[in-house]
Motif scaffolding. Structure first.
Motif, PDB file in Angstrom:
ATOM      1  N   ALA A 193       0.835  -1.205   0.000  1.00  0.00           N
ATOM      2  CA  ALA A 193       0.000   0.000   0.000  1.00  0.00           C
ATOM      3  C   ALA A 193       0.863   1.246   0.000  1.00  0.00           C
ATOM      4  N   THR A 194       1.925   1.232   0.847  1.00  0.00           N
ATOM      5  CA  THR A 194       2.818   2.380   0.886  1.00  0.00           C
ATOM      6  C   THR A 194       3.511   2.564  -0.444  1.00  0.00           C
ATOM      7  N   GLY A 195       3.950   1.454  -1.059  1.00  0.00           N
ATOM      8  CA  GLY A 195       4.614   1.543  -2.351  1.00  0.00           C
ATOM      9  C   GLY A 195       3.689   2.084  -3.423  1.00  0.00           C
ATOM     10  N   ALA A 196       2.438   1.622  -3.443  1.00  0.00           N
ATOM     11  CA  ALA A 196       1.488   2.111  -4.438  1.00  0.00           C
ATOM     12  C   ALA A 196       1.196   3.588  -4.246  1.00  0.00           C
ATOM     13  N   SER A 197       1.090   3.996  -2.952  1.00  0.00           N
ATOM     14  CA  SER A 197       0.828   5.408  -2.670  1.00  0.00           C
ATOM     15  C   SER A 197       1.989   6.280  -3.126  1.00  0.00           C
ATOM     16  N   ALA A 198       3.215   5.820  -2.839  1.00  0.00           N
ATOM     17  CA  ALA A 198       4.381   6.599  -3.242  1.00  0.00           C
ATOM     18  C   ALA A 198       4.491   6.658  -4.760  1.00  0.00           C
ATOM     19  N   THR A 199       4.174   5.547  -5.418  1.00  0.00           N
ATOM     20  CA  THR A 199       4.232   5.528  -6.884  1.00  0.00           C
ATOM     21  C   THR A 199       3.217   6.491  -7.479  1.00  0.00           C
ATOM     22  N   PHE A 200       1.998   6.513  -6.882  1.00  0.00           N
ATOM     23  CA  PHE A 200       0.974   7.429  -7.396  1.00  0.00           C
ATOM     24  C   PHE A 200       1.381   8.882  -7.168  1.00  0.00           C
ATOM     25  N   ARG A 201       1.968   9.150  -5.973  1.00  0.00           N
ATOM     26  CA  ARG A 201       2.432  10.537  -5.723  1.00  0.00           C
ATOM     27  C   ARG A 201       3.494  10.937  -6.734  1.00  0.00           C
ATOM     28  N   GLY A 202       4.364   9.990  -7.062  1.00  0.00           N
ATOM     29  CA  GLY A 202       5.385  10.287  -8.063  1.00  0.00           C
ATOM     30  C   GLY A 202       4.775  10.558  -9.426  1.00  0.00           C
ATOM     31  N   ALA A 203       3.724   9.789  -9.783  1.00  0.00           N
ATOM     32  CA  ALA A 203       3.062  10.013 -11.069  1.00  0.00           C
ATOM     33  C   ALA A 203       2.369  11.377 -11.093  1.00  0.00           C
ATOM     34  N   VAL A 204       1.751  11.749  -9.975  1.00  0.00           N
ATOM     35  CA  VAL A 204       1.103  13.065  -9.896  1.00  0.00           C
ATOM     36  C   VAL A 204       2.148  14.178 -10.018  1.00  0.00           C
ATOM     37  N   ALA A 205       3.285  14.009  -9.326  1.00  0.00           N
ATOM     38  CA  ALA A 205       4.341  15.022  -9.402  1.00  0.00           C
ATOM     39  C   ALA A 205       4.855  15.156 -10.829  1.00  0.00           C
ATOM     40  N   ALA A 206       4.990  14.015 -11.512  1.00  0.00           N
ATOM     41  CA  ALA A 206       5.476  14.061 -12.899  1.00  0.00           C
ATOM     42  C   ALA A 206       4.470  14.773 -13.800  1.00  0.00           C
ATOM     43  N   GLU A 207       3.181  14.489 -13.609  1.00  0.00           N
ATOM     44  CA  GLU A 207       2.155  15.138 -14.437  1.00  0.00           C
ATOM     45  C   GLU A 207       2.095  16.635 -14.163  1.00  0.00           C
ATOM     46  N   TRP A 208       2.256  17.012 -12.894  1.00  0.00           N
ATOM     47  CA  TRP A 208       2.261  18.444 -12.573  1.00  0.00           C
ATOM     48  C   TRP A 208       3.456  19.137 -13.215  1.00  0.00           C
ATOM     49  N   THR A 209       4.613  18.474 -13.183  1.00  0.00           N
ATOM     50  CA  THR A 209       5.808  19.062 -13.796  1.00  0.00           C
ATOM     51  C   THR A 209       5.599  19.271 -15.291  1.00  0.00           C
ATOM     52  N   LYS A 210       5.016  18.269 -15.945  1.00  0.00           N
ATOM     53  CA  LYS A 210       4.788  18.394 -17.392  1.00  0.00           C
ATOM     54  C   LYS A 210       3.791  19.502 -17.698  1.00  0.00           C
ATOM     55  N   LEU A 211       2.676  19.535 -16.939  1.00  0.00           N
ATOM     56  CA  LEU A 211       1.634  20.522 -17.234  1.00  0.00           C
ATOM     57  C   LEU A 211       2.093  21.950 -16.944  1.00  0.00           C
ATOM     58  N   SER A 212       2.857  22.111 -15.872  1.00  0.00           N
ATOM     59  CA  SER A 212       3.276  23.463 -15.485  1.00  0.00           C
ATOM     60  C   SER A 212       4.493  23.960 -16.254  1.00  0.00           C
ATOM     61  N   SER A 213       5.166  23.071 -16.967  1.00  0.00           N
ATOM     62  CA  SER A 213       6.398  23.477 -17.647  1.00  0.00           C
ATOM     63  C   SER A 213       6.190  23.836 -19.116  1.00  0.00           C
ATOM     64  N   VAL A 214       4.944  23.707 -19.594  1.00  0.00           N
ATOM     65  CA  VAL A 214       4.696  24.087 -20.993  1.00  0.00           C
ATOM     66  C   VAL A 214       3.969  25.424 -21.027  1.00  0.00           C
ATOM     67  N   ARG A 215       4.310  26.240 -22.021  1.00  0.00           N
ATOM     68  CA  ARG A 215       3.744  27.586 -22.081  1.00  0.00           C
ATOM     69  C   ARG A 215       2.251  27.572 -22.409  1.00  0.00           C
ATOM     70  N   SER A 216       1.789  26.526 -23.116  1.00  0.00           N
ATOM     71  CA  SER A 216       0.371  26.491 -23.496  1.00  0.00           C
ATOM     72  C   SER A 216      -0.536  26.497 -22.266  1.00  0.00           C
ATOM     73  N   THR A 217      -0.070  25.896 -21.166  1.00  0.00           N
ATOM     74  CA  THR A 217      -0.882  25.893 -19.940  1.00  0.00           C
ATOM     75  C   THR A 217      -1.109  27.308 -19.439  1.00  0.00           C
ATOM     76  N   TRP A 218      -0.037  28.089 -19.398  1.00  0.00           N
ATOM     77  CA  TRP A 218      -0.143  29.450 -18.855  1.00  0.00           C
ATOM     78  C   TRP A 218      -0.857  30.385 -19.818  1.00  0.00           C
TER      79      TRP A 218
END
Length: 273
Positions: free
Chosen positions: A16-41
């Motif tokens: 459960a802890t591993g799955a939670s950490a993996t999901f948090r990592g996936a969310v962090a990666a998606e946030w990085t991608k979405l916030s790093s492109v100019r089209s979002t802003w």
């Protein structure tokens, strides 16, 4: 006894802890991608400009209706929240672009392959994207609501009122509506993979088909139109009690967003990236 307890609890907790950490990592990666492109802003800025213009224009219409020579136009004093909610009808088409671009841009550029190599679980990828898109559009919705209220209030002048609790409630409702619309766009984008095709389907689902069904004298067509996401969301935002309570409108919209995610997940699992 201590040894037995550790042996019994560790296997249940570790995955459960591993799955939670993996999901948090996936969310962090998606946030990085979405916030790093100019089209979002740029999209967020476009949403602010459209809300600014829409709220100002609708407030001007209300003031003019109350001051012209035709008494049938008089709307009396209206709340800032009502102007804000009417402004969302146009602004939502800018905001939903954030949801669909969060995944269709990856299909266009081919970076979806890298995403799936880093996070092989396609369901987890889509859920992480939905969490980020929903959170971003919710926060953007709060900002848009605040801007709309600030613009509409002085323009309405004596013909407007802004009760604090009601206005805050309308702003939060707008944010919730836009967050669900963003997730709906993301799910359809995952299923259709094309930004143009997704936008076309969204326009048909949110506006064209319901408007075609809303014939004044054909009750059954009106009832069908009432379950479409845009109409259900409109009943929720307006606080209508007919044809169903506002909570039912919110649940219907949430159901559409959830169904779109399931459709997108099925498409992601069935097709190659």
């Amino acid at each position: 006894m201590s040894t037995q307890t550790d042996a019994g609890t560790r296997p249940a907790n570790t995955p459960a802890t591993g799955a939670s950490a993996t999901f948090r990592g996936a969310v962090a990666a998606e946030w990085t991608k979405l916030s790093s492109v100019r089209s979002t802003w740029w999209t967020a800025l476009a949403g602010l400009l459209v809300m600014f213009a829409s709220a100002g224009q609708l407030a001007i219409y209300v003031a003019n209706d109350n001051t012209n020579d035709d008494p049938t136009d008089d709307r009396g004093i209206v709340t800032v929240g009502s102007v804000l909610i009417d402004s969302v009808e146009l602004t939502q088409y800018v905001v939903l672009a954030l949801g669909l671009l969060a995944i269709t841009a990856e299909f266009t550029s081919g970076t979806i392959r890298t995403t799936l190599q880093c996070t092989p679980s396609r369901g987890r990828v889509l859920l992480a994207k939905a969490a980020v898109a929903g959170a971003v559009t919710f926060v953007l919705g709060l900002l848009l609501g605040g801007v709309g209220a600030l613009v509409a209030r002085p323009v309405l002048g004596e013909w407007g009122s802004a009760p604090a609790a009601g206005t805050i409630g309308d702003i939060v409702a707008v944010a919730a509506y836009l967050a669900l619309i963003g997730v709906l766009a993301l799910g359809l984008g995952a299923a259709l993979r094309s930004a143009v095709l997704t936008l076309t389907v969204l326009l048909a689902t949110l506006m064209i088909v319901p408007l075609s069904l809303q014939e004044p004298d054909i009750d059954v067509l009106n009832r069908i139109a009432d379950v479409f996401p845009g109409v259900a969301g409109g009943h929720f935002l307006a606080g209508d009690t007919e044809p169903y309570p506002p909570l039912v409108g919110l649940l219907l919209l949430a159901g559409w967003a959830g169904a779109a995610l399931l459709l997108g997940r099925a498409a992601l699992r069935r097709r190659d990236a």
